[in-house]
Design a protein around this motif. Structure first.
Motif, mmCIF file in Angstrom:
data_model
loop_
_atom_site.group_PDB
_atom_site.id
_atom_site.type_symbol
_atom_site.label_atom_id
_atom_site.label_comp_id
_atom_site.label_asym_id
_atom_site.label_seq_id
_atom_site.Cartn_x
_atom_site.Cartn_y
_atom_site.Cartn_z
ATOM 1 N N GLY A 93 0.814 -1.205 0.000
ATOM 2 C CA GLY A 93 0.000 0.000 0.000
ATOM 3 C C GLY A 93 0.849 1.256 0.000
ATOM 4 N N ILE A 94 1.913 1.249 0.796
ATOM 5 C CA ILE A 94 2.826 2.396 0.849
ATOM 6 C C ILE A 94 3.590 2.524 -0.469
ATOM 7 N N ALA A 95 4.048 1.388 -0.993
ATOM 8 C CA ALA A 95 4.769 1.410 -2.268
ATOM 9 C C ALA A 95 3.892 1.941 -3.385
ATOM 10 N N SER A 96 2.616 1.574 -3.370
ATOM 11 C CA SER A 96 1.695 2.033 -4.397
ATOM 12 C C SER A 96 1.517 3.543 -4.343
ATOM 13 N N TYR A 117 11.666 4.425 0.223
ATOM 14 C CA TYR A 117 10.436 5.036 0.726
ATOM 15 C C TYR A 117 9.778 4.111 1.754
ATOM 16 N N ILE A 118 9.645 2.842 1.419
ATOM 17 C CA ILE A 118 9.066 1.850 2.342
ATOM 18 C C ILE A 118 9.904 1.766 3.615
ATOM 19 N N ASN A 119 11.216 1.648 3.465
ATOM 20 C CA ASN A 119 12.092 1.485 4.623
ATOM 21 C C ASN A 119 12.061 2.704 5.534
ATOM 22 N N SER A 120 12.016 3.891 4.950
ATOM 23 C CA SER A 120 11.994 5.114 5.741
ATOM 24 C C SER A 120 10.724 5.196 6.586
ATOM 25 N N ILE A 121 9.590 4.895 5.972
ATOM 26 C CA ILE A 121 8.327 4.944 6.704
ATOM 27 C C ILE A 121 8.292 3.838 7.758
ATOM 28 N N ALA A 133 -0.221 2.350 -8.445
ATOM 29 C CA ALA A 133 -0.837 1.029 -8.348
ATOM 30 C C ALA A 133 -0.510 0.151 -9.551
ATOM 31 N N VAL A 134 -0.425 0.745 -10.727
ATOM 32 C CA VAL A 134 -0.153 -0.044 -11.932
ATOM 33 C C VAL A 134 1.213 -0.718 -11.831
ATOM 34 N N ARG A 135 2.207 0.026 -11.339
ATOM 35 C CA ARG A 135 3.556 -0.545 -11.234
ATOM 36 C C ARG A 135 3.601 -1.652 -10.191
ATOM 37 N N ILE A 136 2.959 -1.454 -9.038
ATOM 38 C CA ILE A 136 2.986 -2.475 -7.995
ATOM 39 C C ILE A 136 2.232 -3.717 -8.450
ATOM 40 N N SER A 137 1.116 -3.523 -9.130
ATOM 41 C CA SER A 137 0.373 -4.657 -9.665
ATOM 42 C C SER A 137 1.233 -5.455 -10.637
ATOM 43 N N GLY A 138 1.947 -4.757 -11.511
ATOM 44 C CA GLY A 138 2.822 -5.423 -12.468
ATOM 45 C C GLY A 138 3.950 -6.177 -11.799
ATOM 46 N N LEU A 139 4.541 -5.578 -10.765
ATOM 47 C CA LEU A 139 5.620 -6.247 -10.037
ATOM 48 C C LEU A 139 5.117 -7.518 -9.357
#
Length: 207
Positions: A105-108, A138-142, A113-119
């Motif tokens: 959710g944070i990555a999206s 970004y994920i790690n910082s949060i 969302a399109v990129r995360i869905s593809g990954l």
């Protein structure tokens, strides 16, 4: 009694104004089922808690860096802090549910969302290691910010320590209590906080 929204807007870059907004973000975390500190960490990441709330070269606007077309579709003003904060939390919670984890959710929110869905379609559970480095950071910082916020919350009213073993984990529990029942409650609170951190880390793919 807390400050009015108008007072928060005027004082938003004072320590008191930032604290007011952090309190609002904690309420938003609870509303959307996010770990405490998530939206404050996202606010800090997106605009340094408003210090860098400028339109980006890509066109993203406001404290939560929302694109104008997205804002129009959502019927919000990206420069209205309260609207933007609520929308950002809703997006993170929605995409968490859609993609199966808070990390996704944070990555999206960062990569789309399109990129995360593809990954996820291409790499399955290993998607995170193939995300752009900016998104991984970004994920790690949060994650670090939320973990620190939860640790502060669990030790904010401490004055002495009690050593305790919880499963395979040895804990030093900080508490003001001397009554055995109060000590037991403090230990239970520390256990709950420890479990929340483990759950957060698991959701973020850190375990």
């Amino acid at each position: 009694m807390g400050r009015s929204y108008a007072e928060q807007d005027v004082a938003s870059q004072t320590p008191e104004g930032i604290a007011d907004r952090q309190n609002v973000l904690n309420q938003i975390d609870r509303k959307y089922g996010l770990p405490e500190g998530t939206m404050d960490a996202l606010w800090a990441q997106e605009s340094g808690r408003g210090k860098n709330a400028k339109d980006s070269s890509a066109g993203a606007q406001g404290d939560f860096q929302i694109m104008p077309d997205v804002a129009r579709e959502a019927h919000i003003d990206p420069h209205n802090w309260r609207q933007a904060a609520s929308y950002a939390a809703m997006r993170v919670a929605h995409d968490r549910d859609q993609f199966g984890s808070l990390a996704a959710g944070i990555a999206s929110y960062n990569a789309g969302a399109v990129r995360i869905s593809g990954l996820q379609k291409r790499y399955g559970n290993e998607w995170q290691s193939h995300a752009p480095q900016e998104t991984i950071d970004y994920i790690n910082s949060i994650s670090r910010a939320v973990d620190a916020a939860n640790q502060r919350a669990s030790t904010s009213s401490n004055s002495h320590t009690v050593n305790h073993t919880f499963g395979d984990t040895h804990m030093t529990v900080n508490t003001k209590a001397s009554d055995p029942r109060e000590v037991a409650r403090a230990i239970k609170s520390a256990q709950d906080g420890h479990q929340r951190r483990l759950t957060w880390q698991a959701n973020m793919g850190l375990t």
